[in-house]
Write a protein that holds these residues in place. Structure first.
Motif, short mmCIF file in Angstrom:
data_model
loop_
_atom_site.label_atom_id
_atom_site.label_comp_id
_atom_site.label_asym_id
_atom_site.label_seq_id
_atom_site.Cartn_x
_atom_site.Cartn_y
_atom_site.Cartn_z
N LEU A 53 4.86 -5.62 41.18
CA LEU A 53 4.36 -4.58 42.09
C LEU A 53 4.56 -3.10 41.59
N ALA A 54 5.62 -2.92 40.53
CA ALA A 54 5.71 -1.66 39.95
C ALA A 54 4.68 -1.51 38.80
N ARG A 55 4.05 -2.44 38.30
CA ARG A 55 2.92 -2.34 37.48
C ARG A 55 1.41 -2.27 38.06
N THR A 56 1.61 -2.42 39.25
CA THR A 56 0.15 -2.56 40.06
C THR A 56 -0.11 -1.41 40.62
N PRO A 57 -1.01 -0.67 40.38
CA PRO A 57 -1.28 0.81 40.84
C PRO A 57 -2.11 0.39 42.34
N LEU A 58 -1.85 1.42 43.27
CA LEU A 58 -2.59 1.54 44.31
C LEU A 58 -3.85 1.62 44.10
N ARG A 59 -4.84 1.15 44.82
CA ARG A 59 -6.18 1.37 44.54
C ARG A 59 -6.95 2.70 44.74
N LYS A 60 -6.48 3.37 45.61
CA LYS A 60 -7.01 4.58 46.06
C LYS A 60 -6.14 5.95 45.15
N ASN A 61 -4.97 5.56 44.55
CA ASN A 61 -4.39 6.52 43.77
C ASN A 61 -3.59 5.64 42.79
N PRO A 62 -4.13 5.60 41.50
CA PRO A 62 -3.79 4.83 40.29
C PRO A 62 -2.33 5.54 39.94
N SER A 63 -1.95 6.71 40.43
CA SER A 63 -0.86 7.37 39.97
C SER A 63 0.37 6.55 40.74
N LEU A 64 0.23 6.06 41.71
CA LEU A 64 1.06 5.14 42.47
C LEU A 64 1.06 3.77 42.19
N ASN A 65 2.24 3.02 42.45
CA ASN A 65 2.13 1.77 42.47
C ASN A 65 2.53 1.20 43.86
#
Length: 377
Positions: A53-65
């Motif tokens: 989870l910690a290394r998977t970015p959120l698709r719409k905002n890669p700065s967040l995971n």
């Protein structure tokens, strides 16, 4: 991830997920079938690797995971208890076994307790999150499984499901004083008995928090745009006008909008039984629910009186939910009417197996228990 990490839980979790964590709608959670160790009764298990989870970015905002929204859901689901909310039987964060619920994990000192909602960023990231719930299927899988040759039955089942979700939201808004914030297909699950259950608590928030930033909690404002699908976000959310939510929006406003979009989505499914159209009694309601102004969107409680819910399937399901509190005369009348209800196809086979059969067994056991007590007297 699997059996070793969940050994302290009184459940046997299948090592192979039915829905993988990499699924686009899963947000990092793998869904597994599972059983209780005591009686092999079926349950559902959600598992997520915190490191992944910690290394998977959120698709719409890669700065967040994915980690913080998953932790937010993990903390919230075990505290929200209502018949229309997905029931968490047990939770375990393997980094903090002493904080487990519904498990056989040994107690430990408070120093090893998991960080609370206000300190999720301090959580260790090496373990596994596990949530064991009542048996349930993701909404999209359930819709796909419906028999396309039974449109009337499908439409009735959907009306009952929507009734359930409205009830869940009324509870959140009026009793818990919370907005869900992520009403969309991936937040809805369906039990074998046809009940819709609300999950997906990644964003749940009070509305009107005076936190210096305007609007809902900082967590909501940080993650909502990257977590909730855009089409389910109301105009003030899309425009990030959180001051509107703080100053003039009632607590139901954002969920009201999202629910309208969800209703349209469900009835557009080819198996919904309505030729892709929202039933006429709901159409005007949806227009009000999607009003551009948050303060003009209606409370959801009155929606339960919509004629779309006035059908034999919903009435029978409501009776089944309330039967234990009914007078003996009404129970007897209902049991006597069951053959006709089933023969007319008012209730599905799944409802018969998962709701009516347990009711009959309970009734027989009650009679047997009463006769036993009289014999002892």
């Amino acid at each position: 991830m699997g059996n070793s990490s969940s050994a302290s839980l009184p459940y046997k979790i299948s090592p192979t997920p039915t829905t993988p964590a990499s699924s686009p709608q899963s947000h990092g959670w793998a869904i597994h079938s599972a059983t209780r160790k005591t009686d092999n009764g079926p349950v559902t298990a959600f598992q997520a690797s915190k490191a992944e989870l910690a290394r998977t970015p959120l698709r719409k905002n890669p700065s967040l995971n994915q980690l913080i929204p998953a932790l937010h859901h993990f903390h919230r689901i075990k505290r929200l208890i209502h018949p229309r909310i997905l029931r968490a039987h047990a939770t375990l964060d393997t980094d903090y076994p002493s904080s487990a619920t519904g498990s056989d994990a040994p107690s430990a000192s408070s120093s090893s307790a998991a960080p609370g909602l206000d300190a999720l960023h301090q959580s260790a990231t090496t373990g596994t999150l596990i949530i064991v719930t009542e048996e349930a299927t993701p909404l999209d899988d359930w819709l796909d499984s419906l028999d396309p040759t039974s449109p009337a039955a499908n439409s009735a089942a959907i009306s009952w499901g929507l009734y359930n979700i409205v009830e869940a939201l009324v509870f959140l808004h009026t009793q818990a004083k919370l907005a869900h914030g992520m009403i969309c297909p991936r937040a809805i699950f369906v039990t074998p008995g046809g009940d819709f259950k609300l999950g997906g608590f990644d964003l749940i928030t009070p509305i009107g928090i005076e936190d210096g930033g305007g609007g809902p909690t900082p967590h909501f404002r940080t993650y909502e745009a990257a977590t909730c699908p855009d089409e389910y976000r109301s105009p003030e959310r899309v425009g990030q006008r959180y001051d509107v939510l703080q100053q003039s929006a009632p607590i139901h406003s954002i969920d009201c909008y999202s629910l309208a979009v969800l209703i349209e989505y469900i009835y557009a499914h080819p198996n919904a039984g309505t030729n892709g159209k929202v039933p006429a009694p709901l159409q005007k309601a949806l227009l009000r629910m999607k009003n551009e102004s948050p303060k003009l969107r209606p409370r959801l409680g009155p929606l339960l009186k919509c004629p779309v819910f006035d059908n034999p399937y919903v009435m029978a399901q409501l009776f089944l939910d309330e039967v234990t509190a009914k007078p003996a005369e009404e129970k007897i009348m209902f049991l006597q009417s069951l053959p006709d209800i089933l023969n007319r196809g008012v209730l599905s086979e799944d409802v018969a197996v998962h709701k009516i059969l347990p009711l009959l067994i309970l009734s027989i056991n009650g009679v047997a228990g009463g006769e036993s007590a009289m014999a002892q007297d």
